[in-house]
Design a protein around this motif. Structure first.
Motif, PDB file in Angstrom:
ATOM      1  N   PHE A  46       0.871  -1.180   0.000  1.00  0.00           N
ATOM      2  CA  PHE A  46       0.000   0.000   0.000  1.00  0.00           C
ATOM      3  C   PHE A  46       0.904   1.225   0.000  1.00  0.00           C
ATOM      4  O   PHE A  46       1.605   1.485   0.968  1.00  0.00           O
ATOM      5  N   LYS A  47       0.911   1.951  -1.117  1.00  0.00           N
ATOM      6  CA  LYS A  47       1.700   3.170  -1.241  1.00  0.00           C
ATOM      7  C   LYS A  47       0.813   4.351  -0.863  1.00  0.00           C
ATOM      8  O   LYS A  47      -0.252   4.529  -1.450  1.00  0.00           O
ATOM      9  N   HIS A  48       1.287   5.148   0.095  1.00  0.00           N
ATOM     10  CA  HIS A  48       0.452   6.197   0.674  1.00  0.00           C
ATOM     11  C   HIS A  48       1.207   7.512   0.794  1.00  0.00           C
ATOM     12  O   HIS A  48       2.347   7.541   1.252  1.00  0.00           O
ATOM     13  N   SER A  49       0.571   8.598   0.387  1.00  0.00           N
ATOM     14  CA  SER A  49       1.114   9.939   0.578  1.00  0.00           C
ATOM     15  C   SER A  49       0.436  10.542   1.808  1.00  0.00           C
ATOM     16  O   SER A  49      -0.771  10.783   1.802  1.00  0.00           O
ATOM     17  N   THR A  50       1.215  10.785   2.833  1.00  0.00           N
ATOM     18  CA  THR A  50       0.657  11.265   4.103  1.00  0.00           C
ATOM     19  C   THR A  50       0.145  12.699   4.028  1.00  0.00           C
ATOM     20  O   THR A  50      -0.546  13.142   4.947  1.00  0.00           O
ATOM     21  N   ARG A  51       0.436  13.419   2.965  1.00  0.00           N
ATOM     22  CA  ARG A  51      -0.053  14.797   2.818  1.00  0.00           C
ATOM     23  C   ARG A  51      -1.240  14.905   1.872  1.00  0.00           C
ATOM     24  O   ARG A  51      -1.747  16.004   1.646  1.00  0.00           O
ATOM     25  N   CYS A  52      -1.682  13.816   1.338  1.00  0.00           N
ATOM     26  CA  CYS A  52      -2.765  13.837   0.345  1.00  0.00           C
ATOM     27  C   CYS A  52      -4.082  13.417   1.000  1.00  0.00           C
ATOM     28  O   CYS A  52      -4.195  12.324   1.555  1.00  0.00           O
ATOM     29  N   GLY A  53      -5.072  14.276   0.908  1.00  0.00           N
ATOM     30  CA  GLY A  53      -6.386  13.983   1.485  1.00  0.00           C
ATOM     31  C   GLY A  53      -7.047  12.773   0.849  1.00  0.00           C
ATOM     32  O   GLY A  53      -7.671  11.966   1.536  1.00  0.00           O
ATOM     33  N   ILE A  54      -6.920  12.625  -0.458  1.00  0.00           N
ATOM     34  CA  ILE A  54      -7.510  11.474  -1.145  1.00  0.00           C
ATOM     35  C   ILE A  54      -6.838  10.196  -0.671  1.00  0.00           C
ATOM     36  O   ILE A  54      -7.501   9.196  -0.388  1.00  0.00           O
ATOM     37  N   SER A  55      -5.517  10.228  -0.576  1.00  0.00           N
ATOM     38  CA  SER A  55      -4.778   9.056  -0.119  1.00  0.00           C
ATOM     39  C   SER A  55      -5.214   8.664   1.288  1.00  0.00           C
ATOM     40  O   SER A  55      -5.425   7.487   1.584  1.00  0.00           O
TER      41      SER A  55
END
Length: 129
Positions: A46-55
């Protein structure tokens, strides 16, 4: 007073946070390890961007719906902001264009499924167990 508490939230019961068996993906050598281990059981990244609301929204739904044990599959968490180079190498290793958020399923050394954004929660992981 009980009715007012219910209306204004005074009687809120603390929700127990669901904890997934995440394995931190923070080393390039884990790519080969994941490929090898995928011959025993599916490996999910699971690749996740901690600054992205959608993520974050997709991750919350993924956590809510996740119902697998560590015996069925391994679940890796890749923080894209802190480990972008690893994310790039994952894309190269599995011939996949980077997206965020993104879910990859690896079985028998090969990428067998992937999805990004809202499609992540539509992936039926049962198919790979």
């Amino acid at each position: 007073m009980g009715l007012l508490n219910k209306i204004f939230g005074g009687d809120k019961v603390a929700k127990e946070e669901k904890i997934l068996p995440w394995v931190s993906f923070n080393d390039l050598q884990q790519i080969d390890y994941i490929k090898q281990k995928s011959s025993i059981k599916p490996q999910v990244i699971f690749k996740h961007s901690t600054r992205c609301g959608i993520s974050s929204m997709v991750q919350r739904q993924f956590i809510k719906d996740y119902n697998f044990s560590e015996k069925e599959l391994d679940l890796y968490y890749l923080d894209l902001l802190n480990y972008r180079k690893i994310s790039d190498e994952v894309g190269f290793a599995f011939q996949l264009i980077h997206e965020s958020p993104q879910l990859l399923v690896v079985k028998n050394g090969a990428l067998v499924a992937h999805a990004s954004h809202g499609q992540i929660n539509e992936v039926d992981l049962n198919r790979f167990i």
